[in-house]
Scaffold this motif. Sequence first.
Motif, PDB file in Angstrom:
ATOM      1  N   ALA A  42       0.913  -1.121   0.173  1.00 46.04           N
ATOM      2  CA  ALA A  42      -0.060  -0.154  -0.002  1.00 46.04           C
ATOM      3  C   ALA A  42       0.872   1.201  -0.182  1.00 46.04           C
ATOM      4  CB  ALA A  42      -0.926  -0.152   1.149  1.00 46.04           C
ATOM      5  N   VAL A  43       0.370   2.204  -0.729  1.00 43.99           N
ATOM      6  CA  VAL A  43       1.136   3.338  -0.852  1.00 43.99           C
ATOM      7  C   VAL A  43       0.302   4.620  -0.440  1.00 43.99           C
ATOM      8  CG1 VAL A  43       2.362   5.034  -2.508  1.00 43.99           C
ATOM      9  CG2 VAL A  43       2.742   2.653  -2.834  1.00 43.99           C
ATOM     10  N   LYS A  44       0.864   5.675   0.346  1.00 41.90           N
ATOM     11  CA  LYS A  44       0.075   6.770   0.743  1.00 41.90           C
ATOM     12  C   LYS A  44       1.134   7.890  -0.279  1.00 41.90           C
ATOM     13  CE  LYS A  44      -0.895   9.381   4.714  1.00 41.90           C
ATOM     14  NZ  LYS A  44      -0.955   9.302   6.225  1.00 41.90           N
ATOM     15  N   ILE A  45       0.023   8.913  -0.333  1.00 44.30           N
ATOM     16  CA  ILE A  45       0.315  10.024  -1.235  1.00 44.30           C
ATOM     17  C   ILE A  45      -0.040  11.543  -0.404  1.00 44.30           C
ATOM     18  CG2 ILE A  45       0.232  11.264  -3.264  1.00 44.30           C
ATOM     19  CD1 ILE A  45      -0.348   8.754  -4.710  1.00 44.30           C
ATOM     20  N   ILE A  46       1.210  12.052  -0.307  1.00 45.26           N
ATOM     21  CA  ILE A  46       0.794  13.571   0.518  1.00 45.26           C
ATOM     22  C   ILE A  46       1.208  14.610  -0.428  1.00 45.26           C
ATOM     23  CG2 ILE A  46       1.088  12.586   2.798  1.00 45.26           C
ATOM     24  CD1 ILE A  46       3.919  13.981   2.898  1.00 45.26           C
ATOM     25  N   LYS A  47       0.796  15.855  -0.401  1.00 43.18           N
ATOM     26  CA  LYS A  47       0.977  16.884  -1.179  1.00 43.18           C
ATOM     27  C   LYS A  47       1.871  17.838  -0.354  1.00 43.18           C
ATOM     28  CE  LYS A  47      -3.062  17.207  -4.036  1.00 43.18           C
ATOM     29  NZ  LYS A  47      -4.290  18.121  -4.541  1.00 43.18           N
ATOM     30  N   VAL A  48       2.766  18.430  -0.683  1.00 42.11           N
ATOM     31  CA  VAL A  48       3.746  19.206   0.024  1.00 42.11           C
ATOM     32  C   VAL A  48       4.081  20.394  -0.891  1.00 42.11           C
ATOM     33  CG1 VAL A  48       5.981  19.638   0.993  1.00 42.11           C
ATOM     34  CG2 VAL A  48       4.898  17.318   1.205  1.00 42.11           C
ATOM     35  N   LEU A  49       4.091  21.674  -0.375  1.00 47.59           N
ATOM     36  CA  LEU A  49       4.372  22.773  -1.282  1.00 47.59           C
ATOM     37  C   LEU A  49       5.810  23.293  -0.643  1.00 47.59           C
ATOM     38  CD1 LEU A  49       3.606  25.147  -3.003  1.00 47.59           C
ATOM     39  CD2 LEU A  49       2.832  26.563  -1.110  1.00 47.59           C
ATOM     40  N   GLY A  50       6.778  23.467  -1.657  1.00 43.70           N
ATOM     41  CA  GLY A  50       8.076  23.877  -1.891  1.00 43.70           C
ATOM     42  C   GLY A  50       8.086  25.198  -2.343  1.00 43.70           C
ATOM     43  N   THR A  51       8.851  26.203  -1.601  1.00 41.97           N
ATOM     44  CA  THR A  51       8.920  27.640  -2.173  1.00 41.97           C
ATOM     45  C   THR A  51      10.676  27.747  -2.493  1.00 41.97           C
ATOM     46  OG1 THR A  51       9.184  28.465   0.131  1.00 41.97           O
ATOM     47  CG2 THR A  51       7.127  28.266  -1.292  1.00 41.97           C
ATOM     48  N   SER A  52      10.703  28.720  -3.305  1.00 46.76           N
ATOM     49  CA  SER A  52      12.417  29.077  -3.458  1.00 46.76           C
ATOM     50  C   SER A  52      12.141  30.261  -4.231  1.00 46.76           C
ATOM     51  CB  SER A  52      12.868  28.337  -4.481  1.00 46.76           C
ATOM     52  OG  SER A  52      14.067  28.590  -4.997  1.00 46.76           O
ATOM     53  N   GLU A  53      13.293  31.120  -3.898  1.00 42.76           N
ATOM     54  CA  GLU A  53      13.411  32.471  -4.620  1.00 42.76           C
ATOM     55  C   GLU A  53      14.341  32.501  -5.902  1.00 42.76           C
ATOM     56  OE1 GLU A  53      15.142  35.287  -1.881  1.00 42.76           O
ATOM     57  OE2 GLU A  53      13.271  35.183  -0.584  1.00 42.76           O
ATOM     58  N   GLU A  54      14.729  31.264  -6.229  1.00 41.82           N
ATOM     59  CA  GLU A  54      15.692  30.880  -7.324  1.00 41.82           C
ATOM     60  C   GLU A  54      15.155  30.188  -8.506  1.00 41.82           C
ATOM     61  OE1 GLU A  54      18.739  28.493  -5.868  1.00 41.82           O
ATOM     62  OE2 GLU A  54      19.117  29.734  -4.302  1.00 41.82           O
ATOM     63  N   SER A  55      14.192  29.090  -8.283  1.00 45.05           N
ATOM     64  CA  SER A  55      13.650  28.414  -9.561  1.00 45.05           C
ATOM     65  C   SER A  55      12.450  27.519  -9.044  1.00 45.05           C
ATOM     66  CB  SER A  55      14.857  27.714 -10.419  1.00 45.05           C
ATOM     67  OG  SER A  55      15.182  26.526  -9.378  1.00 45.05           O
ATOM     68  N   TRP A  56      11.757  27.130 -10.114  1.00 52.22           N
ATOM     69  CA  TRP A  56      10.568  26.093  -9.805  1.00 52.22           C
ATOM     70  C   TRP A  56      11.536  24.530  -9.344  1.00 52.22           C
ATOM     71  CZ3 TRP A  56       8.909  29.196 -13.961  1.00 52.22           C
ATOM     72  CH2 TRP A  56       7.533  30.014 -13.568  1.00 52.22           C
ATOM     73  N   GLN A  73       8.061  41.251 -11.562  1.00 49.99           N
ATOM     74  CA  GLN A  73       9.004  40.208 -11.344  1.00 49.99           C
ATOM     75  C   GLN A  73       8.591  39.162 -10.455  1.00 49.99           C
ATOM     76  OE1 GLN A  73      12.155  40.648 -12.826  1.00 49.99           O
ATOM     77  NE2 GLN A  73      11.189  42.191 -13.852  1.00 49.99           N
ATOM     78  N   ILE A  74       8.990  37.854 -10.900  1.00 60.40           N
ATOM     79  CA  ILE A  74       8.867  36.724  -9.932  1.00 60.40           C
ATOM     80  C   ILE A  74       9.612  36.871  -8.569  1.00 60.40           C
ATOM     81  CG2 ILE A  74       9.091  34.271  -9.624  1.00 60.40           C
ATOM     82  CD1 ILE A  74       8.383  33.890 -12.664  1.00 60.40           C
ATOM     83  N   THR A  75       8.860  37.016  -7.529  1.00 58.87           N
ATOM     84  CA  THR A  75       9.690  36.936  -6.260  1.00 58.87           C
ATOM     85  C   THR A  75       9.788  35.669  -5.450  1.00 58.87           C
ATOM     86  OG1 THR A  75       7.709  37.722  -5.222  1.00 58.87           O
ATOM     87  CG2 THR A  75       9.067  39.275  -5.980  1.00 58.87           C
ATOM     88  N   GLU A  76       8.781  34.699  -5.747  1.00 57.61           N
ATOM     89  CA  GLU A  76       8.838  33.470  -5.156  1.00 57.61           C
ATOM     90  C   GLU A  76       8.217  32.336  -6.115  1.00 57.61           C
ATOM     91  OE1 GLU A  76       8.047  32.066  -0.636  1.00 57.61           O
ATOM     92  OE2 GLU A  76       6.358  32.629  -1.769  1.00 57.61           O
ATOM     93  N   TYR A  77       9.112  31.257  -6.385  1.00 59.08           N
ATOM     94  CA  TYR A  77       8.588  30.105  -7.209  1.00 59.08           C
ATOM     95  C   TYR A  77       7.891  29.152  -6.198  1.00 59.08           C
ATOM     96  CZ  TYR A  77      11.599  31.929 -10.874  1.00 59.08           C
ATOM     97  OH  TYR A  77      12.340  32.854 -11.643  1.00 59.08           O
ATOM     98  N   LYS A  78       6.994  28.492  -6.674  1.00 57.69           N
ATOM     99  CA  LYS A  78       6.166  27.447  -5.756  1.00 57.69           C
ATOM    100  C   LYS A  78       5.945  26.099  -6.595  1.00 57.69           C
ATOM    101  CE  LYS A  78       3.962  31.255  -3.425  1.00 57.69           C
ATOM    102  NZ  LYS A  78       2.678  31.802  -3.161  1.00 57.69           N
ATOM    103  N   ALA A  79       6.265  25.090  -5.854  1.00 63.33           N
ATOM    104  CA  ALA A  79       5.814  23.692  -6.576  1.00 63.33           C
ATOM    105  C   ALA A  79       5.043  22.920  -5.646  1.00 63.33           C
ATOM    106  CB  ALA A  79       7.378  23.132  -6.835  1.00 63.33           C
ATOM    107  N   THR A  80       4.057  22.649  -5.959  1.00 63.44           N
ATOM    108  CA  THR A  80       3.070  21.525  -5.326  1.00 63.44           C
ATOM    109  C   THR A  80       3.491  20.200  -5.840  1.00 63.44           C
ATOM    110  OG1 THR A  80       1.491  23.102  -5.433  1.00 63.44           O
ATOM    111  CG2 THR A  80       0.727  20.914  -4.638  1.00 63.44           C
ATOM    112  N   VAL A  81       3.887  19.522  -4.790  1.00 64.84           N
ATOM    113  CA  VAL A  81       4.412  18.181  -5.201  1.00 64.84           C
ATOM    114  C   VAL A  81       3.580  16.992  -4.462  1.00 64.84           C
ATOM    115  CG1 VAL A  81       6.699  16.891  -5.140  1.00 64.84           C
ATOM    116  CG2 VAL A  81       6.778  19.072  -5.419  1.00 64.84           C
ATOM    117  N   GLU A  82       3.347  15.992  -5.239  1.00 68.04           N
ATOM    118  CA  GLU A  82       2.905  14.677  -4.604  1.00 68.04           C
ATOM    119  C   GLU A  82       3.966  14.040  -4.330  1.00 68.04           C
ATOM    120  OE1 GLU A  82      -0.137  13.179  -6.949  1.00 68.04           O
ATOM    121  OE2 GLU A  82      -1.912  14.770  -6.192  1.00 68.04           O
ATOM    122  N   ILE A  83       3.958  13.351  -3.047  1.00 70.97           N
ATOM    123  CA  ILE A  83       5.198  12.483  -2.664  1.00 70.97           C
ATOM    124  C   ILE A  83       4.391  11.006  -2.297  1.00 70.97           C
ATOM    125  CG2 ILE A  83       6.854  12.158  -0.937  1.00 70.97           C
ATOM    126  CD1 ILE A  83       7.176  15.214  -0.922  1.00 70.97           C
TER     127      ILE A  83
END
Length: 67
Positions: A3-17, A51-61
């Motif tokens: 069985a596998v569990k999936i969670i969502k996590v939001l990562g942020t960076s000032e550099e890149s996605w 200007q982009i000030t913060e990149y955000k990636a929603t990741v399913e883990i």
Amino acid sequence: MTAVKIIKVLGTSEESWEAAAEEAIERANQSVEGIRGIEIEDWTASVEDGQITEYKATVEIAFPVQG
């Protein structure tokens, strides 16, 4: 069968996605064991004065459920 569990996590960076996605994985890895895969669900960004000030990636883990 595993069985596998999936969670969502939001990562942020000032550099890149990519850096935002890596940050999400690094943070999740601090409290989740056995991460086996990820899926990038969404890429977004904060913008100020045109200007982009913060990149955000929603990741399913994905990781196996410990039983």
